[in-house]
Every structure is written in C-alpha cells, then in structure tokens.
Design an enzyme around this catalytic site. Structure first.
Site, mmCIF file in Angstrom:
data_model
loop_
_atom_site.group_PDB
_atom_site.id
_atom_site.type_symbol
_atom_site.label_atom_id
_atom_site.label_comp_id
_atom_site.label_asym_id
_atom_site.label_seq_id
_atom_site.Cartn_x
_atom_site.Cartn_y
_atom_site.Cartn_z
ATOM 1 N NE ARG A 22 -3.834 -1.726 2.195
ATOM 2 C CZ ARG A 22 -4.765 -2.040 2.987
ATOM 3 N NH1 ARG A 22 -5.137 -1.112 4.001
ATOM 4 N NH2 ARG A 22 -5.313 -3.116 2.996
ATOM 5 C CB SER A 114 -8.240 -1.818 2.586
ATOM 6 O OG SER A 114 -9.523 -2.261 3.394
ATOM 7 C CG HIS A 115 -9.342 1.195 5.842
ATOM 8 N ND1 HIS A 115 -8.692 -0.213 5.830
ATOM 9 C CD2 HIS A 115 -8.552 1.728 6.507
ATOM 10 C CE1 HIS A 115 -7.653 -0.153 6.333
ATOM 11 N NE2 HIS A 115 -7.457 1.165 6.977
ATOM 12 C CG ASP A 285 -13.480 -2.087 3.725
ATOM 13 O OD1 ASP A 285 -14.074 -2.775 3.166
ATOM 14 O OD2 ASP A 285 -12.265 -2.113 4.019
ATOM 15 C CG ASP A 287 -11.036 -3.926 0.544
ATOM 16 O OD1 ASP A 287 -11.634 -3.415 1.491
ATOM 17 O OD2 ASP A 287 -10.439 -5.177 0.690
ATOM 18 C CG ASP A 289 -11.919 -6.398 3.321
ATOM 19 O OD1 ASP A 289 -12.115 -5.209 3.718
ATOM 20 O OD2 ASP A 289 -10.709 -6.877 3.282
ATOM 21 N NE ARG A 290 -10.700 -2.628 7.610
ATOM 22 C CZ ARG A 290 -9.986 -1.904 8.311
ATOM 23 N NH1 ARG A 290 -10.383 -1.036 8.939
ATOM 24 N NH2 ARG A 290 -8.520 -2.205 8.599
ATOM 25 C CB THR A 354 -3.025 -7.879 13.486
ATOM 26 O OG1 THR A 354 -3.596 -7.448 14.641
ATOM 27 C CG2 THR A 354 -3.813 -6.904 12.626
ATOM 28 C CE LYS A 386 -10.766 -6.839 6.923
ATOM 29 N NZ LYS A 386 -9.504 -6.876 6.759
HETATM 30 C C1 VG1 Z 1 -5.405 -3.358 9.960
HETATM 31 C C2 VG1 Z 1 -6.292 -3.930 10.786
HETATM 32 C C3 VG1 Z 1 -6.328 -5.294 10.771
HETATM 33 C C4 VG1 Z 1 -6.649 -5.724 9.323
HETATM 34 C C5 VG1 Z 1 -5.981 -5.020 8.201
HETATM 35 C C6 VG1 Z 1 -6.467 -5.213 6.770
HETATM 36 O O1 VG1 Z 1 -4.142 -3.707 10.004
HETATM 37 O O2 VG1 Z 1 -5.892 -3.501 12.242
HETATM 38 O O3 VG1 Z 1 -6.974 -6.004 11.759
HETATM 39 O O4 VG1 Z 1 -6.535 -7.156 9.105
HETATM 40 O O5 VG1 Z 1 -5.938 -3.499 8.412
HETATM 41 O O6 VG1 Z 1 -7.599 -4.984 6.632
HETATM 42 P P1 VG1 Z 1 -2.870 -2.968 10.709
HETATM 43 O O7 VG1 Z 1 -1.776 -3.576 10.442
HETATM 44 O O8 VG1 Z 1 -2.805 -1.281 10.053
HETATM 45 O O9 VG1 Z 1 -3.433 -2.633 12.054
HETATM 46 V V1 VG1 Z 1 -8.411 -4.158 5.234
HETATM 47 O O10 VG1 Z 1 -9.990 -3.939 5.269
HETATM 48 O O11 VG1 Z 1 -7.376 -3.023 4.815
HETATM 49 O O12 VG1 Z 1 -8.023 -5.715 4.258
HETATM 50 CO CO CO Z 2 -10.811 -3.685 3.477
#
Ligand code: VG1
Ligand code: CO
Length: 575
Positions: A22, A114-115, A285, A287, A289-290, A354, A386
């Site tokens: 990312r 993602s978000h 979110d 993509d 998955d949230r 995580t 997810k």
């Molecule tokens: C964050 C969340 C984690 C999740 C990841 C990807 O990671 O805390 O629980 O699996 O995002 O989610 P981090 O390393 O920033 O804490 V997603 O919706 O971006 O695939």
């Molecule tokens: Co996501």
C-alpha cells in the site's frame, strides 16, 4: 504476438504489509514501479506460473484500471494461461476470494488500499491472494519482496489493449501459447454464494411489511466503495428499495470519503440512524471486507461483540446447519468476547496475529468456521477473506431467527457471557466534544523513530520480571498484571512462526492492554492502542463504556508515556 523484455531498476520498500503493498498513487505511478511488483508476484508463483489462471479486480479506486491493463500485458508475456477479470476492473475483496475458490484458480490479484482514501493524491494497493482464496501468507509475501530487491527486468506485451468494460472472452496467442481473458460480471458468483449460505426467504420476510408487523427497516451505506453493485443486487432481491441503499455507486475517489465503516468515518450513517426510523444500519469499506453494524437509534455493536453474537447464534444460518461449527477464532487485539462463547459451547478456539492471512490454514484443515477482528472484520470459512456483506446478511439472518432487536440481542448476550468493554473517548483527557463508543485508539502518521522508541520502552518495562503481579490503579479500580509479552504465534497447521506481533499486558480478571504498530499505512507510523476491560457484574453491564473504560485507558496512557513520545494529546481516530 511476442513478448518484450524491459530493463528496469530496483525500487526499495516493495514489502507487502498486513494486507498487500500500500502506497500513495504517485508512488505506483513511477516508471516501472507497478510493473516490477506485478512481475515479482508472477515470478513468486514459480512452477505454477506457466498456464495458470489468475483472478484480477479491485475496489474501483483511481489507478485501478491502469493497473489492470498493466497486469494483462505482463501476465500474458509471462506465460499465464488465463485471466478472469471483473467487468470495469471491479471485484470486491470477498468476490475475488469467492471466484478463486469457485473456479479453482492459482490465485488472484486484488487492486485496493481497502479503507484508505482514494484518488490521484491518495492511496493505491496491490495484494496477492493464493489458491485457497486467502491473502498470501508471510512466506509468499517475503518471497515476492525478495524478488523485488534484485529485479532487473520484466516481460510485457506493450500493445495488448482490452476493453474491460465489456463482458467478453478473448483468446490470443502469445509466444506460441494460448492466452485467454475472461471479462466477467463482477457480482454474479458472489451473489450466488450468498443465496446458498443464508435463508433469503426469512430475511426477505423480515424486511417486508406484513399483516402482523411492519418491516424491519434497514439503511445500508456502501461509502462509494466497491460494495455498491453487490448491495444493489442483493437487497433489491430482498425487497429493499433504493432509498434505503446509500452511496452505492463506486467512485474513483470514494466521493472524497474515507471509506472506513466506523463511528468516525461513517458518521452520516450514524446520524441517519440516530434520527431516522431505522432498526438496523450497516456500512462497508472501500474493498468490501469490513462492516459496521448498528441497531435502532445507532446502537453500536463493537466488532468483537458482533463476532461473539454471531458465534452464539450460528446455527440459525443454513450454511452452518450443513457444515457444523468447527471452531472460532479472533485476532489477538480483538476483545475476548468470542472466547467465552467457545468455552461455553465446547468449541475449538484460536487466537492469531492481526491480519486475515492467519485464519486461512485453520479453515483449510477444517478447524475453523467463524472468525473476526476488532477492525470491523468478520467472516467465515465460506471464503478466505473477511466479508462485509456476509456479516450484514448473517446479522439479518440471526435477527430474523431470534425475532429480537439488535440491542436486545446484545443485552441478552451479555447477561449470559458477561461483557468485554472495548474503549471509548475519555472526554476530559482528549477534549473531544462528542461521545464515541469505540474499540481502538489510533495515532496516525507519527514519526517512525519515536513510535519505535515508545514501543521499545514499553517492551523493556513489561519484560521486567517484577512487572508480573504489579497492581495498576486508577480512579479506584485496580488491575493486576498476570502476564506480559511481545506476542508471537506458531501456526498449528504448518508450524510457521510470526514474532513481534504486538505488546500484550494481560490482567488477572481477563482484561487486556495491547500496543502494536500498524502494517497498512502508506507512510509514517501508526500506533494502535487497544483496551479490553472485562466485566461480568450485572450492575455494570449496561453502563456507559466511556466510564467503565476510563481507568484502564489512563493506566495504558501512563504506562506508554504516549504523549511524550508522539507529542500527541489526542488520537487521530477512535474506532
Ligand atoms: C489493519 C487492521 C487489521 C486488518 C488490516 C487489513 O491492519 O488492524 O485488523 O486485518 O488492517 O484490513 P494494521 O496492520 O494497520 O493494524 V483491510 O480492510 O485494509 O484488508
Ligand atoms: Co478492506
């Protein structure tokens, strides 16, 4: 046509984080940058590469279509046999996982950050998923990263250009080998799977007016992310009209939104539910998955509670009636509410680091049915990601089965299992004028060096032998340290190890404080502080989370000396 080999230069830092590579869009736009990473993904496939089938799609954010075009050209030149591409380049993360599994492909490439916000000045991302449909595990992402460090050239066919907005199947010959591109409907396969999993008839009944009761009113917000077309198709089928479906057109910049379904960024949904006639709200979110689940008057279901409630009621969902309940899991920082459901039901239970990639092996060997993360991630072994829409449908299926409101489902759950309170805003401390009940404090874009220093100093403190048994007090409440460590995990299936996954302070009563550095940021460092306070006294269960958590939050802030290290008084986001 014949392929070309293009000389390139190495880019440092192409190391996938918690969930793919990312970076800012501008980083991906540098000459050869995206090409290098795609070439590395393909090379990491090793023997599987020649003739393989891969799925390609993303959340529709800016630069996605350009990335798809590059992937087509590079995949063709590298001997990939077939690409299955979502129309317009659109596939939600759960849809990619679905399609990989359904068509038994060797993997897929997901184009999403993602978000994180999207647009020319925001973020982009590339993630590789393996043949089980799940995010590539550490050994694969490490291999990809190693390849990027010495990559000297990539292969490409510069002049293939395919209209990905049109559903079509094209075959060409590349270097004497057949290469096929299948542009598919982005939604069909996923919707079909949802129909198999859930009791659509009973959900539909719940959502319609009937002679004996009015419709259970829902408001669904896709935050201009990828879920729009999926939400539209599914909820129309469930008889919900368009006025209850908001922001369902995927936009390249998410309409300027930060497409993260939490109380801060999905404020519109929260307000609409607070003021409106709705019984239920959900947001997803970028993509897909949230998910965030709200009840009437914006009653907030923490993701940790959401997981526990679904765990306790899984038998109401047809899919689990068929497969049985194999086990439950959560990521380490997720509040321990589901643990109690597992104990009570005598089900297997796992705690993993995580990131969704750690659940995959357990599902593949048939030990895990349902899992979740505090970061608004919930899902099951129907796929290996997810799944936001799945979580929303699971809730509706459970509500239809129990015939209760969201709030009453939670209250009844806490009566049986106790409640894991999971942070809120201490008004005085952070001078935030509004009450937000949430689960996590994020201090975004801190200076990396100070963040590392802070983590080191907490680690030194909690590793001291005399720290165990220490009584930490604030406001008349006392927590006794039972155990403290830097969390490490050994995968029970393949024995792979993940170390340094976050600092844990575990208390005698089951409460916990956790600190970790985020692995999804595109720059700087983000410190996450998680507060999980367990209460089972009936007099406390319905109390304001803010009051209940205040002592533990203060203890955590004092221990970490967070203010000294980050120079921050208030967190950037509380979720
Ligand atoms: C964050 C969340 C984690 C999740 C990841 C990807 O990671 O805390 O629980 O699996 O995002 O989610 P981090 O390393 O920033 O804490 V997603 O919706 O971006 O695939
Ligand atoms: Co996501």
């Amino acid at each position: 046509v014949t392929s070309l080999t293009v000389n390139t230069r190495v880019y440092e830092g192409q190391k996938p984080g918690t969930s793919g590579l990312r970076k800012a869009v501008k980083v991906f736009q540098q000459e050869h940058y995206t090409e290098n990473f795609v070439q590395a993904i393909l090379q990491a496939l090793g023997d599987q590469l020649i003739g393989c089938t891969l799925v390609v799609g993303g959340d529709g954010r800016f630069y996605g279509k350009e990335a798809v075009a590059k992937i087509i050209r590079i995949a063709a030149a590298n001997g990939v046999g077939k690409l299955i591409v979502g129309q317009n380049g659109i596939l939600s993360t759960p849809a990619v996982s679905t399609i990989i599994r359904k068509y038994k492909t060797q993997g897929g490439i997901v184009l999403t950050a993602s978000h994180n916000p999207g647009g020319p000045d925001a973020d982009f991302g590339i993630k590789f998923n393996c043949d089980n449909g799940g995010p590539a595990p550490d050994n694969v992402t490490n291999k990809i990263y190693e390849i990027t460090k010495t990559l000297q050239c990539y292969k490409i066919i510069p002049d293939i250009s395919i209209d990905i907005d049109k559903i079509q199947n094209i075959s060409i010959e590349v270097d004497g080998r057949p290469f096929t591109i299948d542009i598919i409907d982005s939604v069909n396969d996923y919707v079909e799977l949802m129909r198999e999993i859930f009791d659509f008839a009973s959900i539909k009944k719940l959502l319609q007016d009937s002679a004996d009761k009015p419709a259970f009113k829902v408001l669904i917000n896709s935050m201009n992310g990828v879920t729009g077309p999926y939400v539209k198709r599914i909820f129309s089928e469930l008889g919900v009209d368009d006025t209850s479906l908001v922001n369902i057109k995927p936009l390249e910049d998410f309409g300027g939104l930060h497409p993260d379904p939490n109380l801060t960024y999905a404020k519109d949904l929260v307000n609409a539910i607070k003021e409106g006639p709705y019984d239920f709200g959900a947001a997803f979110d970028g993509d897909g998955d949230r998910n965030m689940i709200l009840g009437k008057k914006a009653f907030f279901v923490t993701p940790s509670d959401s997981l526990a409630v679904l765990a306790a009621n899984l038998k109401l969902i047809p899919y689990f009636q068929k497969t049985g309940i194999k086990g439950y899991a959560r990521s380490m920082p997720t509040a321990a509410a589901v643990d109690r459901v597992a104990t009570k039901n005598g089900a297997k239970f796992f705690e993993v680091p995580t990131g969704w990639k750690y659940f995959g092996n357990l599902m593949d060997v048939g030990d895990l049915s349902l899992c979740g993360e505090e970061s608004f991630g919930t899902g099951s072994d129907h796929i290996r990601e997810k799944d936001g829409i799945w979580a929303c449908l699971a809730w509706l299926n459970v509500i239809a089965g129990l015939g209760k409101s969201v709030e009453n489902i939670l209250l009844d759950h806490w009566k049986v299992y106790g409640r894991n309170f999971f942070t809120s805003v201490p008004l005085l401390l952070f001078q935030i004028s509004e009450l937000i009940i949430g689960s996590r404090y994020d201090y975004e874009n801190c200076d990396s060096a100070s963040a590392d220093k802070m983590m080191q100093s907490i680690e030194t403190l909690i590793q001291k032998p005399e720290f165990i048994g220490r009584k930490l007090q604030h406001g008349g409440k006392e927590y006794i340290v039972k155990q403290a460590d830097n969390y490490s995990y050994t995968d029970p299936v393949d024995s792979s190890k993940a170390t340094k996954q976050g600092l844990r302070i575990l208390f005698v009563d089951g409460s916990r404080i956790i600190f970790r550095l985020s692995g999804t940021g595109s720059s700087g460092a983000t410190i996450r502080m998680y507060i999980d306070s367990y209460e089972n006294d009936p007099a406390t269960l319905e109390k304001d989370a803010q009051l209940v958590l205040k002592p533990l939050i203060n203890i955590a802030l004092e221990l970490s000396e967070l203010r000294q290290y980050t120079g921050r008084d208030a967190p950037t986001v509380i979720t």
